[in-house]
Design a protein around this motif. Structure first.
Motif, PDB file in Angstrom:
ATOM      1  N   HIS A  87     -15.065  -1.910  -0.637  1.00 49.97           N
ATOM      2  CA  HIS A  87     -15.381  -2.575  -1.858  1.00 49.97           C
ATOM      3  C   HIS A  87     -16.212  -3.681  -1.645  1.00 49.97           C
ATOM      4  O   HIS A  87     -15.848  -4.649  -0.745  1.00 49.97           O
ATOM      5  CB  HIS A  87     -13.982  -2.725  -2.693  1.00 49.97           C
ATOM      6  CG  HIS A  87     -14.466  -3.423  -3.883  1.00 49.97           C
ATOM      7  ND1 HIS A  87     -14.914  -2.941  -4.781  1.00 49.97           N
ATOM      8  CD2 HIS A  87     -13.646  -4.557  -4.575  1.00 49.97           C
ATOM      9  CE1 HIS A  87     -15.246  -3.747  -5.987  1.00 49.97           C
ATOM     10  NE2 HIS A  87     -14.067  -4.496  -5.879  1.00 49.97           N
ATOM     11  N   VAL A  88     -17.418  -3.680  -2.242  1.00 52.83           N
ATOM     12  CA  VAL A  88     -18.453  -4.757  -1.875  1.00 52.83           C
ATOM     13  C   VAL A  88     -17.573  -6.264  -2.111  1.00 52.83           C
ATOM     14  O   VAL A  88     -17.817  -7.087  -1.612  1.00 52.83           O
ATOM     15  CB  VAL A  88     -19.623  -4.647  -2.887  1.00 52.83           C
ATOM     16  CG1 VAL A  88     -20.477  -5.896  -2.850  1.00 52.83           C
ATOM     17  CG2 VAL A  88     -20.428  -3.372  -2.498  1.00 52.83           C
ATOM     18  N   ASP A  89     -17.171  -6.521  -3.265  1.00 49.39           N
ATOM     19  CA  ASP A  89     -16.478  -7.639  -3.671  1.00 49.39           C
ATOM     20  C   ASP A  89     -15.571  -8.231  -2.466  1.00 49.39           C
ATOM     21  O   ASP A  89     -15.625  -9.333  -2.228  1.00 49.39           O
ATOM     22  CB  ASP A  89     -15.542  -7.779  -4.992  1.00 49.39           C
ATOM     23  CG  ASP A  89     -16.693  -7.508  -6.126  1.00 49.39           C
ATOM     24  OD1 ASP A  89     -17.674  -8.134  -5.967  1.00 49.39           O
ATOM     25  OD2 ASP A  89     -16.316  -6.618  -7.148  1.00 49.39           O
ATOM     26  N   GLU A 136     -26.196   2.179  -0.477  1.00 48.76           N
ATOM     27  CA  GLU A 136     -26.245   0.828  -0.523  1.00 48.76           C
ATOM     28  C   GLU A 136     -27.120   0.163   0.773  1.00 48.76           C
ATOM     29  O   GLU A 136     -27.530  -0.725   0.853  1.00 48.76           O
ATOM     30  CB  GLU A 136     -24.892  -0.141  -0.697  1.00 48.76           C
ATOM     31  CG  GLU A 136     -24.418   0.481  -1.811  1.00 48.76           C
ATOM     32  CD  GLU A 136     -23.141  -0.253  -2.494  1.00 48.76           C
ATOM     33  OE1 GLU A 136     -23.056  -1.547  -2.179  1.00 48.76           O
ATOM     34  OE2 GLU A 136     -22.075   0.100  -3.158  1.00 48.76           O
ATOM     35  N   ASN A 189     -23.128   5.924  -6.532  1.00 49.80           N
ATOM     36  CA  ASN A 189     -21.639   5.515  -6.834  1.00 49.80           C
ATOM     37  C   ASN A 189     -21.183   6.591  -7.301  1.00 49.80           C
ATOM     38  O   ASN A 189     -21.514   7.492  -8.341  1.00 49.80           O
ATOM     39  CB  ASN A 189     -21.873   4.647  -8.085  1.00 49.80           C
ATOM     40  CG  ASN A 189     -22.139   3.099  -7.564  1.00 49.80           C
ATOM     41  OD1 ASN A 189     -23.293   3.077  -6.942  1.00 49.80           O
ATOM     42  ND2 ASN A 189     -21.396   2.259  -7.801  1.00 49.80           N
ATOM     43  N   LYS A 199     -12.924  -0.461  -8.658  1.00 44.55           N
ATOM     44  CA  LYS A 199     -14.308  -0.244  -8.728  1.00 44.55           C
ATOM     45  C   LYS A 199     -14.619  -0.325 -10.367  1.00 44.55           C
ATOM     46  O   LYS A 199     -13.658  -0.155 -11.281  1.00 44.55           O
ATOM     47  CB  LYS A 199     -14.475   1.064  -8.118  1.00 44.55           C
ATOM     48  CG  LYS A 199     -13.972   1.129  -6.703  1.00 44.55           C
ATOM     49  CD  LYS A 199     -15.137   0.652  -5.815  1.00 44.55           C
ATOM     50  CE  LYS A 199     -14.775   0.382  -4.362  1.00 44.55           C
ATOM     51  NZ  LYS A 199     -14.428   1.493  -3.567  1.00 44.55           N
ATOM     52  N   LEU A 200     -15.650  -0.101 -10.696  1.00 39.80           N
ATOM     53  CA  LEU A 200     -15.968  -0.358 -12.049  1.00 39.80           C
ATOM     54  C   LEU A 200     -15.438   0.462 -13.086  1.00 39.80           C
ATOM     55  O   LEU A 200     -14.797  -0.054 -14.012  1.00 39.80           O
ATOM     56  CB  LEU A 200     -17.650  -0.354 -12.410  1.00 39.80           C
ATOM     57  CG  LEU A 200     -17.821  -0.630 -13.807  1.00 39.80           C
ATOM     58  CD1 LEU A 200     -18.160  -1.915 -13.992  1.00 39.80           C
ATOM     59  CD2 LEU A 200     -19.530   0.148 -14.148  1.00 39.80           C
ATOM     60  N   MET A 204     -12.005  -0.781 -15.484  1.00 40.17           N
ATOM     61  CA  MET A 204     -12.289  -1.162 -17.104  1.00 40.17           C
ATOM     62  C   MET A 204     -11.477  -0.342 -17.791  1.00 40.17           C
ATOM     63  O   MET A 204     -10.653  -0.407 -18.860  1.00 40.17           O
ATOM     64  CB  MET A 204     -13.789  -0.328 -17.423  1.00 40.17           C
ATOM     65  CG  MET A 204     -14.807  -1.489 -16.822  1.00 40.17           C
ATOM     66  SD  MET A 204     -14.805  -2.994 -17.462  1.00 40.17           S
ATOM     67  CE  MET A 204     -15.457  -4.093 -15.892  1.00 40.17           C
ATOM     68  N   VAL A 216     -17.323  -7.891 -16.836  1.00 48.91           N
ATOM     69  CA  VAL A 216     -18.892  -7.477 -16.626  1.00 48.91           C
ATOM     70  C   VAL A 216     -19.591  -8.721 -15.895  1.00 48.91           C
ATOM     71  O   VAL A 216     -19.712  -9.890 -16.487  1.00 48.91           O
ATOM     72  CB  VAL A 216     -19.629  -6.953 -17.893  1.00 48.91           C
ATOM     73  CG1 VAL A 216     -21.132  -6.338 -17.948  1.00 48.91           C
ATOM     74  CG2 VAL A 216     -19.028  -6.107 -18.474  1.00 48.91           C
ATOM     75  N   ASN A 222     -27.459  -4.593 -14.285  1.00 49.20           N
ATOM     76  CA  ASN A 222     -27.533  -3.888 -13.031  1.00 49.20           C
ATOM     77  C   ASN A 222     -27.379  -2.417 -13.215  1.00 49.20           C
ATOM     78  O   ASN A 222     -26.386  -1.939 -14.107  1.00 49.20           O
ATOM     79  CB  ASN A 222     -26.491  -4.456 -11.954  1.00 49.20           C
ATOM     80  CG  ASN A 222     -26.637  -5.983 -11.909  1.00 49.20           C
ATOM     81  OD1 ASN A 222     -26.487  -6.793 -12.669  1.00 49.20           O
ATOM     82  ND2 ASN A 222     -27.116  -6.311 -10.682  1.00 49.20           N
ATOM     83  N   ARG A 305     -21.712 -11.441  -9.382  1.00 49.06           N
ATOM     84  CA  ARG A 305     -21.252 -11.330  -7.906  1.00 49.06           C
ATOM     85  C   ARG A 305     -22.383 -11.979  -7.199  1.00 49.06           C
ATOM     86  O   ARG A 305     -23.710 -11.618  -7.197  1.00 49.06           O
ATOM     87  CB  ARG A 305     -21.244  -9.719  -7.569  1.00 49.06           C
ATOM     88  CG  ARG A 305     -21.171  -9.430  -6.247  1.00 49.06           C
ATOM     89  CD  ARG A 305     -21.304  -7.799  -6.211  1.00 49.06           C
ATOM     90  NE  ARG A 305     -20.171  -7.160  -6.390  1.00 49.06           N
ATOM     91  CZ  ARG A 305     -20.136  -5.661  -6.428  1.00 49.06           C
ATOM     92  NH1 ARG A 305     -21.217  -4.891  -6.231  1.00 49.06           N
ATOM     93  NH2 ARG A 305     -18.928  -4.970  -6.947  1.00 49.06           N
ATOM     94  N   TYR A 312     -29.799   0.547  -7.803  1.00 52.71           N
ATOM     95  CA  TYR A 312     -29.992   1.716  -6.914  1.00 52.71           C
ATOM     96  C   TYR A 312     -30.187   2.941  -7.473  1.00 52.71           C
ATOM     97  O   TYR A 312     -29.862   3.341  -8.766  1.00 52.71           O
ATOM     98  CB  TYR A 312     -28.302   1.899  -6.334  1.00 52.71           C
ATOM     99  CG  TYR A 312     -27.784   0.843  -5.521  1.00 52.71           C
ATOM    100  CD1 TYR A 312     -28.542  -0.090  -4.845  1.00 52.71           C
ATOM    101  CD2 TYR A 312     -26.246   0.615  -5.842  1.00 52.71           C
ATOM    102  CE1 TYR A 312     -27.661  -1.161  -4.270  1.00 52.71           C
ATOM    103  CE2 TYR A 312     -25.546  -0.314  -5.258  1.00 52.71           C
ATOM    104  CZ  TYR A 312     -26.137  -1.134  -4.370  1.00 52.71           C
ATOM    105  OH  TYR A 312     -25.666  -2.329  -3.864  1.00 52.71           O
TER     106      TYR A 312
HETATM  107  P1  TYD Z   1     -18.719  -1.251  -8.028  1.00 52.18           P
HETATM  108  O1  TYD Z   1     -17.836  -0.174  -8.904  1.00 52.18           O
HETATM  109  O2  TYD Z   1     -17.784  -2.469  -7.284  1.00 52.18           O
HETATM  110  O3  TYD Z   1     -19.522  -0.449  -7.270  1.00 52.18           O
HETATM  111  P2  TYD Z   1     -20.548  -0.984  -6.135  1.00 52.18           P
HETATM  112  O4  TYD Z   1     -20.912  -2.524  -5.935  1.00 52.18           O
HETATM  113  O5  TYD Z   1     -20.726  -0.285  -4.749  1.00 52.18           O
HETATM  114  O6  TYD Z   1     -22.082  -0.472  -6.826  1.00 52.18           O
HETATM  115  O7  TYD Z   1     -19.697  -1.730  -9.032  1.00 52.18           O
HETATM  116  C1  TYD Z   1     -20.477  -1.028  -9.960  1.00 52.18           C
HETATM  117  C2  TYD Z   1     -21.397  -2.436 -10.537  1.00 52.18           C
HETATM  118  O8  TYD Z   1     -20.482  -2.748 -11.640  1.00 52.18           O
HETATM  119  C3  TYD Z   1     -21.772  -3.365  -9.793  1.00 52.18           C
HETATM  120  O9  TYD Z   1     -23.090  -3.415 -10.331  1.00 52.18           O
HETATM  121  C4  TYD Z   1     -20.969  -4.308 -10.008  1.00 52.18           C
HETATM  122  C5  TYD Z   1     -20.468  -3.975 -11.386  1.00 52.18           C
HETATM  123  N1  TYD Z   1     -19.024  -4.552 -11.854  1.00 52.18           N
HETATM  124  C6  TYD Z   1     -18.783  -5.266 -12.807  1.00 52.18           C
HETATM  125  O10 TYD Z   1     -19.699  -5.869 -13.653  1.00 52.18           O
HETATM  126  N2  TYD Z   1     -17.556  -5.659 -12.929  1.00 52.18           N
HETATM  127  C7  TYD Z   1     -16.323  -5.455 -12.217  1.00 52.18           C
HETATM  128  O11 TYD Z   1     -15.185  -5.700 -12.566  1.00 52.18           O
HETATM  129  C8  TYD Z   1     -16.635  -4.363 -11.280  1.00 52.18           C
HETATM  130  C9  TYD Z   1     -15.698  -4.111 -10.194  1.00 52.18           C
HETATM  131  C10 TYD Z   1     -18.007  -4.135 -10.950  1.00 52.18           C
END
Ligand code: TYD
Ligand code: NAD
Length: 369
Positions: A87-89, A136, A189, A199-200, A204, A216, A222, A305, A312
């Motif tokens: 997880h990137v975060d 990535e 993804n 993850k997104l 959600m 978001v 993005n 972030r 991508y």
């Molecule tokens: P993520 O699912 O963490 O995958 P990755 O960073 O590996 O692509 O995030 C997907 C996209 O969604 C990324 O651009 C970040 C965004 N995002 C949000 O806007 N809100 C969130 O709560 C999360 C987890 C991701």
């Protein structure tokens, strides 16, 4: 006969891969090696618990000697390496675990494979080390840039991406230097069942069902390329069966979407499903759709972030030409399946989201969960 070691097989893609492999290659033994970090859930393997082919080993890929023992004891012919911090975060807030598991852990596996397959038993069964990686590693694209190809230079931006890039280079080097039979896939993804709700898409979904804000990042524009997880599993199978040793394959869905569009699509599917079903309204009373309101009313734009990659996109032409890879799901069918799965598996996602995870998430972002 192939005998698989699947690292990270209790995680999102790993568990889907185990179910896929058992369905398509019955009788082939699989050993899952997984440390069961916060992201690994033994419950994700429950549907396969009764299968005699499956052995589960709780263990860490970083443990010296462990993988070597498993390779010998189970006469493993094929390693499919999913285990990673993913997880990137989290990598932004705590990069160390990413270097340790993704770089050092991958190196432990490579050393074990070299020792058992090359040093001790040269010329034995046909063997393969398949490394599962990410798009990535290629960095971020502008709106008009052409999608990532296998020869796109690496330019990782997050600690996660850098750690995966490091592991990709080690895998390549073990082939080039020692002749280890490796393949690597770099995928876009994924989404689908059993994805941890950080993850997104699953985040959600579960927040919306609980009536919580849908955070978001930034302007929501993005772009990611989304692939249904079973299509990724099939691509890995095709690389294992037909891929050229030493090669890398880019895997993607040809399906670029802005985050805000994805979030709105998830909300619309919940409006339909929950808004028209009395039992779902009783099960998820805090979801806006349960009282006739729009789920999208929960969308909340939050701070971006740090270092957030803008776009991508994958050029999967090589996998299409050489392996015949084509995604079976469209985004509409895959997302519908995913929403349905989360609606039907509330106990799974509540079970995997314990208090410590929610506390952690709450500390990272200015949204109240
Ligand atoms: P993520 O699912 O963490 O995958 P990755 O960073 O590996 O692509 O995030 C997907 C996209 O969604 C990324 O651009 C970040 C965004 N995002 C949000 O806007 N809100 C969130 O709560 C999360 C987890 C991701
Ligand atoms: P995940 O976080 O859901 O699962 C990772 C699994 O690895 C978990 O079961 C965890 O317990 C296990 N693990 C972590 N550290 C370990 C260690 N030290 N020893 C043993 N097991 C350990 O990840 P995922 O989304 O299923 O991703 C799997 C692989 O696919 C990763 O290598 C990731 O980089 C790659 N990938 C993921 C995506 C995606 O969209 N999720 C896309 C492209 C590539």
């Amino acid at each position: 006969m192939r005998r698989l070691l699947v690292t990270g097989g209790a995680g999102f893609i790993g568990a889907n891969f185990v179910h896929y492999w058992l369905a398509h290659h019955p009788g082939e033994p699989i050993v899952v090696l997984d440390a069961l970090t916060y992201a690994g859930n033994a419950a994700s393997l429950d549907p396969a618990r009764a299968r005699p082919e499956l052995t589960f080993v709780r263990g860490d890929i970083r443990t010296p000697g462990l993988a070597e023992r498993l390779l010998r004891e189970h006469a493993i012919t094929t390693i499919v390496h999913f285990a990673a911090e993913s997880h990137v975060d989290r990598s932004i807030h705590g990069p160390d675990a990413f270097i340790e598991t993704n770089v050092l852990g991958t190196h432990e596996l490579l050393k074990a494979a070299r020792r058992v397959w090359l040093d001790d038993a040269p010329g034995g069964d046909e063997v393969r080390f398949h490394h599962v990686s990410t798009d990535e590693v290629y960095g971020s694209l502008g709106p008009e840039d052409t999608p990532f190809r296998e020869d796109t230079p690496y330019a990782p931006n997050s600690p996660y991406a850098a750690s995966k890039a490091g592991s990709d280079h080690l895998v390549r080097a073990y082939h080039h230097t020692y002749g280890l039979p490796v393949t690597t896939s770099n995928c876009s993804n994924n989404y689908g069942p059993f994805q941890f709700p950080e993850k997104l898409i699953p985040l959600m979904l579960v927040n919306a069902l609980d009536g919580k804000p849908l955070p978001v990042y930034g302007d929501g524009l993005n772009v990611r390329d989304w692939l249904y997880v079973e299509d990724h599993c099939r691509a890995v199978e095709q690389v294992l069966l037909q891929g050229r040793v030493g090669d890398t394959y880019n895997i993607g869905g040809c399906n670029e979407r802005a985050n805000i569009d994805i979030v709105r699509q998830v909300c619309a599917l919940l409006d339909d499903a929950v808004g028209t079903c009395a039992s779902l309204q009783a099960q998820f009373p805090r979801c806006p759709a349960a009282r006739g309101a729009l789920t999208a009313s929960l969308v909340t734009f939050v701070d971006d972030r740090p270092g957030h990659d803008r776009r991508y996109a994958i050029d999967a032409g090589k996998a299409q030409r050489e392996l015949g890879f084509e995604p079976a799901e469209t985004f509409a069918t895959g997302l519908h399946k995913t929403v349905t799965w989360y609606l039907e598996h509330e106990s799974w996602w509540r079970g995997v989201m314990d208090g410590s995870y929610r506390d952690w998430l709450e500390r990272q972002y200015s949204v109240v969960l």
